[in-house]
Structures are given as structure tokens and as C-alpha cells.
Write an enzyme that holds these catalytic residues in place. Structure first.
Site, mmCIF file in Angstrom:
data_model
loop_
_atom_site.group_PDB
_atom_site.id
_atom_site.type_symbol
_atom_site.label_atom_id
_atom_site.label_comp_id
_atom_site.label_asym_id
_atom_site.label_seq_id
_atom_site.Cartn_x
_atom_site.Cartn_y
_atom_site.Cartn_z
ATOM 1 N N MET A 145 -68.466 18.213 -13.360
ATOM 2 C CA MET A 145 -69.210 18.829 -12.258
ATOM 3 C C MET A 145 -68.407 18.724 -10.957
ATOM 4 O O MET A 145 -68.960 18.885 -9.868
ATOM 5 C CB MET A 145 -70.580 18.171 -12.103
ATOM 6 N N GLY A 146 -67.113 18.449 -11.061
ATOM 7 C CA GLY A 146 -66.258 18.438 -9.881
ATOM 8 C C GLY A 146 -66.370 17.162 -9.068
ATOM 9 O O GLY A 146 -66.840 16.145 -9.562
ATOM 10 N N GLY A 195 -66.638 11.027 -21.038
ATOM 11 C CA GLY A 195 -66.509 9.632 -20.632
ATOM 12 C C GLY A 195 -67.617 8.754 -21.190
ATOM 13 O O GLY A 195 -68.783 9.166 -21.262
ATOM 14 N N GLU A 196 -67.249 7.527 -21.558
ATOM 15 C CA GLU A 196 -68.254 6.549 -21.991
ATOM 16 C C GLU A 196 -69.156 6.126 -20.841
ATOM 17 O O GLU A 196 -70.216 5.549 -21.047
ATOM 18 C CB GLU A 196 -67.573 5.307 -22.583
ATOM 19 N N GLN A 216 -79.594 20.812 -15.287
ATOM 20 C CA GLN A 216 -79.722 19.387 -15.638
ATOM 21 C C GLN A 216 -80.226 18.535 -14.483
ATOM 22 O O GLN A 216 -80.300 17.322 -14.605
ATOM 23 C CB GLN A 216 -78.397 18.848 -16.179
ATOM 24 N N GLY A 261 -61.858 8.710 -12.730
ATOM 25 C CA GLY A 261 -62.512 8.785 -14.037
ATOM 26 C C GLY A 261 -62.228 10.134 -14.696
ATOM 27 O O GLY A 261 -61.789 10.207 -15.851
ATOM 28 N N HIS A 262 -62.448 11.204 -13.949
ATOM 29 C CA HIS A 262 -62.141 12.540 -14.474
ATOM 30 C C HIS A 262 -60.644 12.652 -14.805
ATOM 31 O O HIS A 262 -60.258 13.251 -15.806
ATOM 32 C CB HIS A 262 -62.474 13.615 -13.430
#
Ligand code: AMP
Length: 295
Positions: free
Chosen positions: A30-31, A148-149, A61, A36-37
């Protein structure tokens, strides 16, 4: 790097890559891209010759309109990050492009796991997530898709969707990236002031406390959960939403951690009630082998 905003152009770019015989890697986001991304992008880059990142703040969402409006957005900065990290394509559609006929009538039912934990706090959230992920996977075609977890319940639901609906994607799970003090990176962290950010540390500290308790030989889930709750409740700027310990494979509650489990926590932080989530895997301490026990 190509910036694409149309579904047909995105599908054509992924088809063309496969036509050249290369593997397509998809990183849905989602930018407001952070490290992390970037870890997902780096993993995709290492495993796929063609990497596409999607940037789409999916209204389906979000429950509260204010939450959707407040969600951080910075497409220009994101394009710089995506280019630096070697993405071949950024797919950044407008809402009207993804939902051309308005709110979709046909959506993906997430099943029972969709209405507990995050799903209980955010009704309709996972229906929205799975619907947009299904659309992205259909547009991208056969690919490896990176998640991602950090969003463990989402990752599990995406896996179950791909399994149950035979989507032609291989889901790759990537570990949670944290700041040096333990705070899990999240686009929402940008909404926190310094004091609120400090309060947000209660989530990772609670999870670490639970993991340490388990490591010290305490398997009772109620006590592990209590350790998480205590850390968050001790923080005046944080309001606990839930703490839970579930079996890592079935996602049902456990009494004792005798097999791999997952501890999860969600809380609202600060005056604006910014919602933070975090989780860790809990591995029961290894049972010493007979020879070691005898020593
Ligand atoms: P989002 O933009 O928040 O929807 O996240 C896009 C993807 O990045 C999802 O698969 C997330 O789980 C993943 N992600 C977000 N934060 C982190 C993090 N701190 N570490 C690893 N992956 C993350």
C-alpha cells in the site's frame, strides 16, 4: 523502470516477461515504502528476473473512512525506492481502475480465520484484502508473490486462498523487519509522535517477554498472553486490543505451547488511536536428547 496505472498494461508487462522465459516476482504493497517493504523487494530481486511492485491503498480493506484518509501516501518517494531496489514495474492504479464498476459485488470469502483476531477487530478487512490480492495475482499471472510475516494472519489467509482457489502463485514469506529498538516497521509508524512511538514499543517488548518466558520453561499460553497484556497495559498511551497465542499451523487457540505457536498483539496508540500490530513465532524449547539428559 516503468510506472503503469492500467490493469491491461500491467497484465501485458507480466505476460511479456514470462514470454521472455523469466520468472515474475510480485510485491503487493500500500506504499509509503520502508525497509520492511524493501526486504520483500530485495528477496524478490534475488529470486526473480522480473520484479513488479504494486502500490495501491485498497479502500475495500478499511473500515473507518478516517483511517483510509489518514493512511500515509507518498508516490514520488515510493518510485525512487522502487527504482533503487531494482523493480522493473510499479503498478499504481487509481481506485476507479481497480474497481471500475464501483464497490465489487463479488468478493473473496476469507473463511473462518477471517473473522477472528484482526478480523474480529476489523470486520470485512480480510474480505477486502483477499479480494484485492486475488485481483493482483490474476493480473500478474503465474508468479512468486512476497508477503511479510509482520501481517501474519494476512499471510496465512493469502496462503489458504491460493491453496483453496488454485491460484497460480507461489507465496513467499519474509521475516519482520524491526527498528534497532524492536519496533516493527509499519507505514503507520509515520503517524506516531516521538512519545507515541515510544509507547508503541510495548508491543514488541510484550512479545519478547512472552518468548523469554517460554524459553525459561513456561508453556502455559494464559501466562504468556498475560506477559504481553501486562506490557501494553502498563503503557498509558497504548490501549490493548488483543493479545493471543495460537497454534502456528492451525491458528486455533492453545492451552500450552508444545508445538510451534504464534503470539499476536494489537493496540491503539496515541491520541489519534493509530492501530499497531505485531507478532512472533514461539518455538517450544528443544527437548534435550536422551544422551544430553543423562550427562
Ligand atoms: P503494506 O504496505 O503495509 O500493506 O505491506 C505490504 C507488504 O509488506 C505486506 O506483505 C506486509 O506484511 C509487508 N511488510 C510490512 N511491514 C513489514 C515489516 N516490518 N517487515 C516485513 N514485511 C513487512
Amino acid at each position: 523502470m516503468e510506472l503503469l496505472t492500467g490493469r491491461a498494461a500491467f497484465r501485458a508487462a507480466c505476460d511479456a516477461a514470462r514470454g521472455r522465459g523469466v520468472t515474475v516476482g510480485l510485491v503487493p504493497t500500500m506504499g509509503a515504502l520502508h525497509a520492511g517493504h524493501r526486504s520483500l523487494l530485495a528477496r524478490a530481486r534475488g529470486e526473480c528476473e522480473f520484479v513488479a511492485i504494486s502500490i495501491f491503498v485498497n479502500p475495500l480493506q478499511f473500515g473507518e473512512a478516517a483511517d483510509l484518509a489518514a493512511y500515509p501516501r507518498d508516490l514520488q518517494a515510493d518510485l525512487g525506492v522502487a527504482e533503487a531496489d531494482g523493480a522493473g514495474v510499479v503498478f499504481a492504479p487509481a481506485v476507479e481502475e481497480m474497481y471500475a464498476s464501483g464497490e465489487p459485488e463479488v468478493t473473496v470469502d476469507p473463511g473462518p480465520l477471517g473473522s477472528v483476531l484482526e478480523g474480529a477487530s476489523r470486520p470485512g478487512h480480510f474480505r477486502g484484502v483477499l479480494t484485492v490480492v486475488a485481483k493482483l495475482l490474476h493480473l500478474a499471472g503465474p508468479c512468486r508473490a512476497y508477503f511479510g510475516e509482520k501481517d501474519a494472519q494476512q499471510l496465512e489467509l493469502v496462503r489458504r486462498m491460493v491453496r483453496d482457489l488454485d491460484l497460480p502463485a507461489e507465496i513467499v514469506a519474509c521475516p519482520t523487519v524491526r527498528d534497532a529498538d524492536g519496533l516493527a516497521l509499519s507505514s503507520r509508524n509515520a503517524l506516531l509522535g516521538a512519545e507515541e512511538r515510544r509507547a508503541g514499543l510495548a508491543l514488541s517488548r510484550g512479545l519478547s517477554a512472552a518468548a523469554a518466558l517460554l524459553g525459561a520453561g513456561e508453556p502455559r499460553a494464559a501466562l504468556l498472553r498475560g506477559a504481553i497484556e501486562a506490557r501494553v497495559r502498563a503503557e498509558p498511551l497504548a490501549a490493548l486490543d488483543y493479545a493471543a497465542v495460537v497454534d502456528d499451523a492451525t491458528w486455533t487457540g492453545v492451552e500450552e505451547v508444545l508445538r510451534p505457536a504464534r503470539a499476536l498483539v494489537a493496540a491503539r496508540v496515541g491520541a489519534a488511536g493509530t492501530r499497531l500490530i505485531d507478532n512472533v513465532r514461539l518455538d517450544p524449547p528443544a527437548v534435550p536428547r536422551a544422551a544430553e539428559r543423562a550427562e
